[in-house]
Design an enzyme around this catalytic site. Structure first.
Site: not given
Length: 432
Positions: A404, A408
């Site tokens: 992350h 995304d």
């Protein structure tokens, strides 16, 4: 009699050193060309070092458990016969010529020198993967690591250097860090003792210690998040059942589900090149090639990740052969160091153990990993022009883990959805 220097060969593009695990030949033993002389272990695989010549082993320059850098001479082999003319020529080279050549080499080294700061977490010094793993496990920051005097080539810090430093290290991190490196027994604390006398205490083998270190390091490095999607693979199951016997008869190999899934992943990576990247400090590296890692079992039960190079360029037959070859050599313990290098994305089949889905830990410095769940027959709603009805379908879960920090949820979700779309749209009229 001529003397041949046996050097540690190149073990893969990212491997700088290896540990000697066993001498297969002793001083005085006769050796044939291409015969294995010793066994070595890198931080990924074990392999043998063969002799390039026939002769007699007259000297071992390193002992078992010693760390050797690529290119270092590890043994001397005496061969029968020599070229007298060549040897005489070598000894009569003028000193001024030798000096001039030496200066030229040094100038060339300075000209082509490339700074390695990016690959060493902001440090201007080079540290091997093994040294960095030890430093991470012991809580040694880059600044502290740079202060350790090195005895290796060009002042590099070796495994022995950092272990000697740890013996006398005054500063101890307040928060304990899991130790998962290959530390010699002389540096270990007393082995734990069973309280009730009925427990069996087994020390991890070298590979398991390395795996433990990698797992902790990956969790501390990447922000792991996951997306899950259920896939209807009924058509794939039917197609494979129809063609697997024909494929095995023609190719001499089994047709499993894995190459079909790998093919879909390679296609999805071409559609979403943002998943085919790696992270190097504050830099994102976009990979030109799609090299798929596939988790495979070793003979001792540990896992390793061999890599299918340029997977997007293979047809289904080529993919099946690559999957079978790497899987079989992993089971036999015959993988080469280069077989585990260069991966850009990893796929693991947790379904082979009966798991419905899994949450894979990223294989650094990759940013994505896909876990394939087991295929199950389940009741499902089937939509038709005449209306919906309940039927039996073959379904599975895809578990997509990604970093992350740079990926995304939108990209991570769209990528695994695209893999699912390729699988559900599989052409049942396809020929092998």
């Amino acid at each position: 009699m001529a003397r041949f220097e046996l050097k540690l060969p190149r073990m893969g593009e990212s491997v700088a050193e290896a540990t000697i695990t066993n001498w297969l030949k002793q001083v005085g033993d006769k050796i044939e060309a291409d015969e294995a002389v010793l066994e070595v272990a890198t931080d990924k695989v074990d392999s043998e070092v063969p002799s390039e010549v026939s002769g007699v082993l007259i000297e071992q320059l390193f002992s078992k458990d010693d760390l050797v850098e690529v290119g270092q001479t590890i043994a001397i082999i005496e061969t029968a016969g020599e070229n007298e003319e060549e040897e005489e020529t070598e000894t009569t080279i003028a000193p001024e010529i030798i000096e001039e050549v030496t200066k030229t080499i040094e100038t060339a080294k300075e000209t082509v020198a490339v700074p390695e700061s990016i690959t060493n977490s902001g440090s201007e010094k080079f540290f091997s993967p093994l040294v960095k793993n030890i430093a991470a496990a012991e809580g040694i920051a880059v600044e502290e690591l740079e202060q350790i005097p090195g005895t290796g080539s060009e002042g590099r810090v070796t495994k022995n250097d950092i272990l000697e430093y740890l013996k006398d290290r005054k500063y101890k991190p307040q928060k304990a860090v899991v130790q998962a490196t290959d530390v010699p027994d002389s540096f270990r604390t007393t082995a734990p003792v069973s309280v009730n006398g009925g427990d069996e205490i087994i020390e991890m083998d070298r590979m398991r210690k390395l795996i433990a270190g990698y797992m902790i390091s990956s969790q501390q490095t990447s922000a792991h998040v996951y997306s899950f999607i259920e896939v209807d693979v009924t058509n794939i199951v039917k197609w494979r059942d129809k063609h697997k016997n024909e494929f095995e008869k023609r190719e001499g190999e089994k047709l499993t589900f894995t190459p079909i899934f790998m093919e879909a992943v390679a296609k999805a990576l071409k559609d979403f090149p943002g998943m085919n990247i790696s992270v190097d400090g504050d830099y994102i590296v976009k990979k030109k090639n799609i090299n798929l890692g596939m988790a495979a079992a070793l003979p001792n039960g540990n896992l390793i990740v061999p890599v299918i190079k340029n997977a997007d360029q293979l047809n289904l037959v080529g993919m099946a052969k690559a999957v079978n070859d790497l899987g079989n050599r992993a089971k036999q313990g015959k993988l080469k160091p280069d077989d585990t290098n260069g991966g850009t994305y990893t796929v693991t089949n947790v379904g082979s153990f009966g798991s419905v889905f899994g949450t894979p830990i990223l294989n650094q410095p990759e940013v994505g990993s896909l876990a394939l769940g087991t295929i199950r027959k389940v009741p499902a709603v089937i939509e038709t022009p005449e209306g919906d009805f309940i039927g039996i379908r073959q379904k599975m879960f895809l578990s997509h883990g990604y970093d992350h920090r740079v990926i995304d949820g939108a990209l991570g979700g769209m990528f695994v959805k695209r893999v699912a779309e390729y699988l559900e749209a599989f052409d049942i009229t396809r020929t092998i």
